[in-house]
Design an enzyme around this catalytic site. Structure first.
Site, short mmCIF file in Angstrom:
data_model
loop_
_atom_site.label_atom_id
_atom_site.label_comp_id
_atom_site.label_asym_id
_atom_site.label_seq_id
_atom_site.Cartn_x
_atom_site.Cartn_y
_atom_site.Cartn_z
CE LYS A 66 -4.31 -1.52 2.15
NZ LYS A 66 -5.26 -1.27 3.24
CG ASP A 102 -8.39 0.99 3.40
OD1 ASP A 102 -9.21 0.19 2.92
OD2 ASP A 102 -7.16 0.79 3.41
P1 NAP Z 1 -0.09 -2.14 10.38
O1 NAP Z 1 0.18 -0.94 9.56
O2 NAP Z 1 0.89 -3.27 10.39
O3 NAP Z 1 -0.31 -1.63 11.91
C1 NAP Z 1 -0.49 -2.56 12.94
C2 NAP Z 1 -0.84 -1.85 14.25
O4 NAP Z 1 -1.12 -2.84 15.23
C3 NAP Z 1 0.29 -0.98 14.82
O5 NAP Z 1 -0.27 0.09 15.54
C4 NAP Z 1 0.98 -1.97 15.77
O6 NAP Z 1 1.67 -1.34 16.83
C5 NAP Z 1 -0.21 -2.69 16.34
N1 NAP Z 1 0.12 -4.03 16.83
C6 NAP Z 1 0.43 -5.13 16.10
N2 NAP Z 1 0.68 -6.17 16.92
C7 NAP Z 1 0.54 -5.71 18.19
C8 NAP Z 1 0.66 -6.32 19.49
N3 NAP Z 1 0.98 -7.61 19.63
N4 NAP Z 1 0.44 -5.54 20.58
C9 NAP Z 1 0.12 -4.23 20.44
N5 NAP Z 1 -0.02 -3.61 19.25
C10 NAP Z 1 0.19 -4.33 18.14
O7 NAP Z 1 -1.49 -2.82 9.99
P2 NAP Z 1 -2.79 -2.10 9.39
O8 NAP Z 1 -2.76 -2.17 7.91
O9 NAP Z 1 -2.94 -0.78 10.07
O10 NAP Z 1 -3.96 -3.10 9.86
C11 NAP Z 1 -4.33 -3.18 11.22
C12 NAP Z 1 -5.63 -3.97 11.37
O11 NAP Z 1 -6.68 -3.33 10.65
C13 NAP Z 1 -5.56 -5.41 10.83
O12 NAP Z 1 -6.22 -6.26 11.73
C14 NAP Z 1 -6.32 -5.33 9.52
O13 NAP Z 1 -6.96 -6.57 9.19
C15 NAP Z 1 -7.37 -4.27 9.87
N6 NAP Z 1 -7.88 -3.60 8.65
C16 NAP Z 1 -9.20 -3.75 8.37
C17 NAP Z 1 -9.72 -3.16 7.23
C18 NAP Z 1 -11.18 -3.34 6.90
O14 NAP Z 1 -11.55 -3.12 5.73
N7 NAP Z 1 -12.01 -3.69 7.86
C19 NAP Z 1 -8.90 -2.38 6.40
C20 NAP Z 1 -7.55 -2.22 6.74
C21 NAP Z 1 -7.06 -2.85 7.87
P3 NAP Z 1 3.21 -0.86 16.65
O15 NAP Z 1 3.13 0.45 15.93
O16 NAP Z 1 3.71 -0.73 18.04
O17 NAP Z 1 3.92 -1.91 15.86
#
Ligand code: NAP
Length: 279
Positions: A66, A102
């Protein structure tokens, strides 16, 4: 003649987008096709060049491309720039233009629950990744007066707060533990982290001990449909919202940009829920 659309990601085998979009094409009697392409990071530039060569009409972009994809496009719209990520690309007469649907997809699903009250809500966002940036940006643009961000890595939350504030939003950054201690000040709490996502379904992104019963609790995760976070919030009396509406919303907005047609969102949701084993 039918047109071709696609998804670039890695992995993509579990993506729900092909069935959702192909069903929407059929419903509108459009002879188009959507295909998921599994593209390794090292092949992204070649894949985008292939899209140009084959004159593919539009595509979605998902993890892990992305952010990286932006440098191979001809133009990126202002909101996608602010978010720092593109999930939808339109091929307009050979020019590839990037958008991010999104955030807007999320906002539309959230408004079904909050209505105009959203304008007066005190909001906590947990997480500071790509999804958090999209959610923060649209809520700030919408005019949410107070947005607090709590993230495991506090520095990332501070960068987000700095880069994505596009209104007069009052922003505060805190740790997840600090936010948990004063959870009762929030009208809306949004989990944008992957904590609680399958297979780690027993994890909670924040302690809900101080949750107010009249609050709205939202999780971007859609697998499982009801995370432990949403189950606990619902048990305490809160109104809950899962990530299905956001997923359908981002897809419907991309579909509109590509085809100029509005798909039947409730049918799209049904197709997504079938794939998730829900109803
Ligand atoms: P990302 O950029 O990798 O960000 C992940 C986030 O989760 C960061 O804030 C990270 O914290 C935190 N995190 C990960 N593991 C953790 C843990 N064990 N303990 C505490 N914090 C943790 O991912 P993203 O693209 O933002 O996606 C995040 C979520 O949103 C996913 O579950 C995804 O499926 C969902 N999502 C849903 C949609 C939808 O259409 N419904 C669209 C997009 C995303 P750090 O910064 O400290 O690493």
């Amino acid at each position: 003649m039918g047109k071709l659309f696609g998804l670039l990601g890695n992995p993509v085998s579990h993506s729900m987008s092909p069935r959702m979009h192909n069903d929407a094409f059929r419903s509108l009697n459009l002879d188009h096709h959507y295909h998921a392409f599994d593209v390794k990071v090292s092949n992204l530039e070649s894949a985008v060049n292939g899209i140009r060569a084959l004159d593919i009409t539009g595509f979605n972009v998902t993890i892990p491309h992305k952010v990286e994809v932006m440098k191979y496009l001809d133009e990126v719209d202002e909101e996608a720039k602010l978010i720092g990520a593109v999930n939808t690309v339109v091929n307009k007469d050979g020019r590839l233009i990037g958008y991010n649907t999104d955030g807007e997809g999320y906002l539309q699903s959230l408004q079904k629950i909050t209505g105009e009250q959203l304008q007066h809500m005190k909001v906590l966002i947990i997480g500071a990744g790509g999804a958090a940036r999209a959610v923060f940006t649209v809520l700030s643009r919408y005019g949410v007066p107070e947005l607090h961000i709590a993230n495991r890595t506090k520095e990332k939350a501070a960068i987000l707060a700095n880069e994505c504030n596009c209104g007069n939003t009052n922003v505060m950054v805190c740790s997840v533990e600090e936010a948990a201690m004063c959870l009762d000040i929030y009208d809306l709490i949004i989990n944008t982290t992957s904590v609680g996502m399958s297979p780690n379904i027993d994890q909670l992104p924040i302690d809900l001990g101080n949750l107010r019963v009249d609050s709205v609790v939202s999780d971007l995760i859609y697998n499982p449909l009801k995370t432990k976070f949403l189950q606990e919030a619902e048990a305490k009396g809160a109104t809950i919202l899962n990530g299905v509406g956001m997923f359908v919303g981002q897809g419907a907005l991309a579909f509109e940009k590509w085809t100029g047609h509005s798909p039947d969102r409730s049918k799209m949701e049904k197709v997504v829920l079938q794939q998730l084993g829900g109803s």
